[in-house]
Design a protein around this motif. Structure first.
Motif, PDB file in Angstrom:
ATOM      1  N   ARG A  79       0.835  -1.211   0.000  1.00 37.35           N
ATOM      2  CA  ARG A  79       0.000   0.000   0.000  1.00 37.35           C
ATOM      3  C   ARG A  79       0.870   1.261   0.000  1.00 37.35           C
ATOM      4  NH1 ARG A  79      -5.629  -0.297   1.866  1.00 37.35           N
ATOM      5  NH2 ARG A  79      -6.159  -2.467   2.142  1.00 37.35           N
ATOM      6  N   GLU A  80       1.943   1.229   0.799  1.00 38.73           N
ATOM      7  CA  GLU A  80       2.843   2.386   0.847  1.00 38.73           C
ATOM      8  C   GLU A  80       3.522   2.594  -0.506  1.00 38.73           C
ATOM      9  OE1 GLU A  80       5.461   1.500   4.089  1.00 38.73           O
ATOM     10  OE2 GLU A  80       3.973   2.087   5.598  1.00 38.73           O
ATOM     11  N   MET A  81       3.980   1.514  -1.116  1.00 44.26           N
ATOM     12  CA  MET A  81       4.613   1.621  -2.437  1.00 44.26           C
ATOM     13  C   MET A  81       3.604   2.133  -3.468  1.00 44.26           C
ATOM     14  SD  MET A  81       7.214  -1.707  -2.449  1.00 44.26           S
ATOM     15  CE  MET A  81       6.311  -2.452  -3.730  1.00 44.26           C
ATOM     16  N   LEU A  82       2.377   1.644  -3.397  1.00 41.01           N
ATOM     17  CA  LEU A  82       1.329   2.089  -4.314  1.00 41.01           C
ATOM     18  C   LEU A  82       1.074   3.587  -4.136  1.00 41.01           C
ATOM     19  CD1 LEU A  82      -0.896   1.623  -6.391  1.00 41.01           C
ATOM     20  CD2 LEU A  82      -2.372   0.800  -4.531  1.00 41.01           C
ATOM     21  N   SER A  83       0.964   4.044  -2.903  1.00 40.00           N
ATOM     22  CA  SER A  83       0.718   5.466  -2.641  1.00 40.00           C
ATOM     23  C   SER A  83       1.868   6.333  -3.149  1.00 40.00           C
ATOM     24  CB  SER A  83       0.513   5.701  -1.141  1.00 40.00           C
ATOM     25  OG  SER A  83      -0.672   5.071  -0.723  1.00 40.00           O
ATOM     26  N   GLU A  84       3.106   5.888  -2.964  1.00 41.95           N
ATOM     27  CA  GLU A  84       4.268   6.642  -3.446  1.00 41.95           C
ATOM     28  C   GLU A  84       4.270   6.723  -4.973  1.00 41.95           C
ATOM     29  OE1 GLU A  84       7.719   4.737  -1.777  1.00 41.95           O
ATOM     30  OE2 GLU A  84       7.113   5.234   0.275  1.00 41.95           O
ATOM     31  N   THR A  85       3.938   5.618  -5.623  1.00 41.82           N
ATOM     32  CA  THR A  85       3.912   5.601  -7.087  1.00 41.82           C
ATOM     33  C   THR A  85       2.802   6.501  -7.614  1.00 41.82           C
ATOM     34  OG1 THR A  85       4.757   3.330  -7.038  1.00 41.82           O
ATOM     35  CG2 THR A  85       3.845   4.104  -9.121  1.00 41.82           C
ATOM     36  N   ILE A  86       1.644   6.462  -6.971  1.00 40.58           N
ATOM     37  CA  ILE A  86       0.527   7.334  -7.360  1.00 40.58           C
ATOM     38  C   ILE A  86       0.953   8.802  -7.232  1.00 40.58           C
ATOM     39  CG2 ILE A  86      -1.774   8.150  -6.686  1.00 40.58           C
ATOM     40  CD1 ILE A  86      -2.358   5.205  -5.850  1.00 40.58           C
ATOM     41  N   SER A  87       1.588   9.131  -6.134  1.00 39.59           N
ATOM     42  CA  SER A  87       2.030  10.503  -5.896  1.00 39.59           C
ATOM     43  C   SER A  87       3.027  10.966  -6.965  1.00 39.59           C
ATOM     44  CB  SER A  87       2.651  10.602  -4.505  1.00 39.59           C
ATOM     45  OG  SER A  87       3.145  11.888  -4.281  1.00 39.59           O
ATOM     46  N   LEU A  88       3.989  10.103  -7.303  1.00 39.50           N
ATOM     47  CA  LEU A  88       4.973  10.448  -8.328  1.00 39.50           C
ATOM     48  C   LEU A  88       4.296  10.643  -9.681  1.00 39.50           C
ATOM     49  CD1 LEU A  88       7.840  10.898  -9.329  1.00 39.50           C
ATOM     50  CD2 LEU A  88       8.105   8.397  -9.481  1.00 39.50           C
ATOM     51  N   MET A  89       3.342   9.787 -10.001  1.00 34.50           N
ATOM     52  CA  MET A  89       2.654   9.906 -11.283  1.00 34.50           C
ATOM     53  C   MET A  89       1.825  11.194 -11.332  1.00 34.50           C
ATOM     54  SD  MET A  89       0.508   7.018 -13.296  1.00 34.50           S
ATOM     55  CE  MET A  89       0.443   7.092 -15.064  1.00 34.50           C
ATOM     56  N   GLU A  90       1.182  11.558 -10.229  1.00 33.48           N
ATOM     57  CA  GLU A  90       0.408  12.802 -10.180  1.00 33.48           C
ATOM     58  C   GLU A  90       1.321  14.018 -10.364  1.00 33.48           C
ATOM     59  OE1 GLU A  90      -3.469  12.425  -7.363  1.00 33.48           O
ATOM     60  OE2 GLU A  90      -1.535  12.328  -6.344  1.00 33.48           O
ATOM     61  N   ARG A  91       2.436  14.044  -9.647  1.00 37.85           N
ATOM     62  CA  ARG A  91       3.375  15.166  -9.762  1.00 37.85           C
ATOM     63  C   ARG A  91       3.913  15.283 -11.188  1.00 37.85           C
ATOM     64  NH1 ARG A  91       5.502  12.911  -5.142  1.00 37.85           N
ATOM     65  NH2 ARG A  91       7.419  12.341  -6.239  1.00 37.85           N
ATOM     66  N   SER A  92       4.236  14.151 -11.785  1.00 35.12           N
ATOM     67  CA  SER A  92       4.760  14.151 -13.153  1.00 35.12           C
ATOM     68  C   SER A  92       3.701  14.633 -14.141  1.00 35.12           C
ATOM     69  CB  SER A  92       5.236  12.748 -13.534  1.00 35.12           C
ATOM     70  OG  SER A  92       6.285  12.337 -12.694  1.00 35.12           O
ATOM     71  N   HIS A  93       2.466  14.215 -13.941  1.00 32.85           N
ATOM     72  CA  HIS A  93       1.372  14.638 -14.819  1.00 32.85           C
ATOM     73  C   HIS A  93       1.180  16.159 -14.730  1.00 32.85           C
ATOM     74  CE1 HIS A  93      -2.305  14.360 -17.135  1.00 32.85           C
ATOM     75  NE2 HIS A  93      -2.981  14.951 -16.158  1.00 32.85           N
ATOM     76  N   GLU A  94       1.165  16.682 -13.527  1.00 26.03           N
ATOM     77  CA  GLU A  94       1.023  18.134 -13.348  1.00 26.03           C
ATOM     78  C   GLU A  94       2.192  18.872 -13.984  1.00 26.03           C
ATOM     79  OE1 GLU A  94      -1.555  19.890 -12.234  1.00 26.03           O
ATOM     80  OE2 GLU A  94      -2.618  17.989 -12.010  1.00 26.03           O
ATOM     81  N   ALA A  95       3.388  18.318 -13.859  1.00 30.35           N
ATOM     82  CA  ALA A  95       4.574  18.955 -14.444  1.00 30.35           C
ATOM     83  C   ALA A  95       4.496  18.939 -15.969  1.00 30.35           C
ATOM     84  CB  ALA A  95       5.837  18.252 -13.963  1.00 30.35           C
ATOM     85  N   LEU A  96       3.984  17.864 -16.551  1.00 34.81           N
ATOM     86  CA  LEU A  96       3.849  17.804 -18.011  1.00 34.81           C
ATOM     87  C   LEU A  96       2.842  18.838 -18.519  1.00 34.81           C
ATOM     88  CD1 LEU A  96       3.920  13.946 -18.608  1.00 34.81           C
ATOM     89  CD2 LEU A  96       5.555  15.610 -19.540  1.00 34.81           C
ATOM     90  N   ILE A  97       1.817  19.110 -17.729  1.00 39.50           N
ATOM     91  CA  ILE A  97       0.790  20.065 -18.144  1.00 39.50           C
ATOM     92  C   ILE A  97       1.212  21.511 -17.853  1.00 39.50           C
ATOM     93  CG2 ILE A  97      -1.555  20.890 -17.678  1.00 39.50           C
ATOM     94  CD1 ILE A  97      -2.323  17.952 -17.209  1.00 39.50           C
ATOM     95  N   ASN A  98       1.652  21.754 -16.623  1.00 37.66           N
ATOM     96  CA  ASN A  98       1.919  23.121 -16.177  1.00 37.66           C
ATOM     97  C   ASN A  98       3.382  23.537 -16.256  1.00 37.66           C
ATOM     98  OD1 ASN A  98      -0.833  23.457 -15.461  1.00 37.66           O
ATOM     99  ND2 ASN A  98      -0.455  22.289 -13.614  1.00 37.66           N
ATOM    100  N   GLY A  99       4.251  22.597 -16.541  1.00 37.18           N
ATOM    101  CA  GLY A  99       5.678  22.892 -16.564  1.00 37.18           C
ATOM    102  C   GLY A  99       6.294  22.730 -15.187  1.00 37.18           C
ATOM    103  N   SER A 100       7.589  22.508 -15.166  1.00 37.67           N
ATOM    104  CA  SER A 100       8.309  22.354 -13.911  1.00 37.67           C
ATOM    105  C   SER A 100       9.785  22.668 -14.131  1.00 37.67           C
ATOM    106  CB  SER A 100       8.163  20.922 -13.383  1.00 37.67           C
ATOM    107  OG  SER A 100       9.081  20.677 -12.341  1.00 37.67           O
ATOM    108  N   PRO A 101      10.267  23.735 -13.510  1.00 35.82           N
ATOM    109  CA  PRO A 101      11.697  24.041 -13.642  1.00 35.82           C
ATOM    110  C   PRO A 101      12.578  22.925 -13.069  1.00 35.82           C
ATOM    111  CG  PRO A 101      10.511  25.919 -12.708  1.00 35.82           C
ATOM    112  CD  PRO A 101       9.560  24.763 -12.765  1.00 35.82           C
TER     113      PRO A 101
END
Length: 159
Positions: A79-101
């Motif tokens: 569950r912890e690994m799943l939550s970490e992976t979900i979080s990384l995927m969400e952050r990456s998705h937001e960065a692809l849309i909004n940009g990330s320095p």
């Protein structure tokens, strides 16, 4: 011996040619700097987008582990690994849309690519957010809530 006017003419031409060569070298340098920066940005976009695919596969695999494990620390670890992976995927998705320095990603400016994220027939943003919401529901559910044959589990596995 050459007279002074001839020497001045050659000196002027020599300096003019060296100046033109210097300006051309500087323009060439800055052009390549811009080109390299654009390639680095494109490489970052490709890297993060490719990682999204890997993360979706990892989430599907981790969801299967959570659905199959009902006891003990193994379930907690999955569950912890799943939550970490979900979080990384969400952050990456937001960065692809909004940009990330930090990730060297520009904001999504292309109308055609923005359409792929937000408009039919692709609607990648909506599909990814649904996928992540389903995965979060599984990660936070009580033990035994979802089985391997659950429609939510199947939907994630088929995504």
């Amino acid at each position: 011996m050459a007279d002074s006017s001839t020497i001045r003419r050659f000196t002027f031409r020599y300096v003019a040619v060296l100046t033109v060569l210097g300006v051309l070298a500087a323009i060439n340098y800055f052009t390549f700097e811009v080109l390299i920066a654009n390639q680095e940005t494109s490489a970052s976009v490709l890297n993060v987008a490719g990682r999204q695919r890997m993360l979706s596969e990892r989430i599907a695999r981790q969801v299967d582990h959570v659905a199959q494990n009902t006891l003990g620390t193994d379930l907690k670890r999955h569950r912890e690994m799943l939550s970490e992976t979900i979080s990384l995927m969400e952050r990456s998705h937001e960065a692809l849309i909004n940009g990330s320095p930090e990730m060297n990603l520009p904001s999504l400016e292309s109308a055609s690519i923005r359409g792929m994220y937000f408009k039919p027939p692709f609607e990648l943003d909506r599909k990814l957010r649904t996928f992540l919401a389903d995965a979060k529901a599984i990660a936070g559910a009580a033990v035994g809530t979802f089985g391997v044959d659950d429609p939510l589990i199947r939907r994630i596995s088929e995504a």
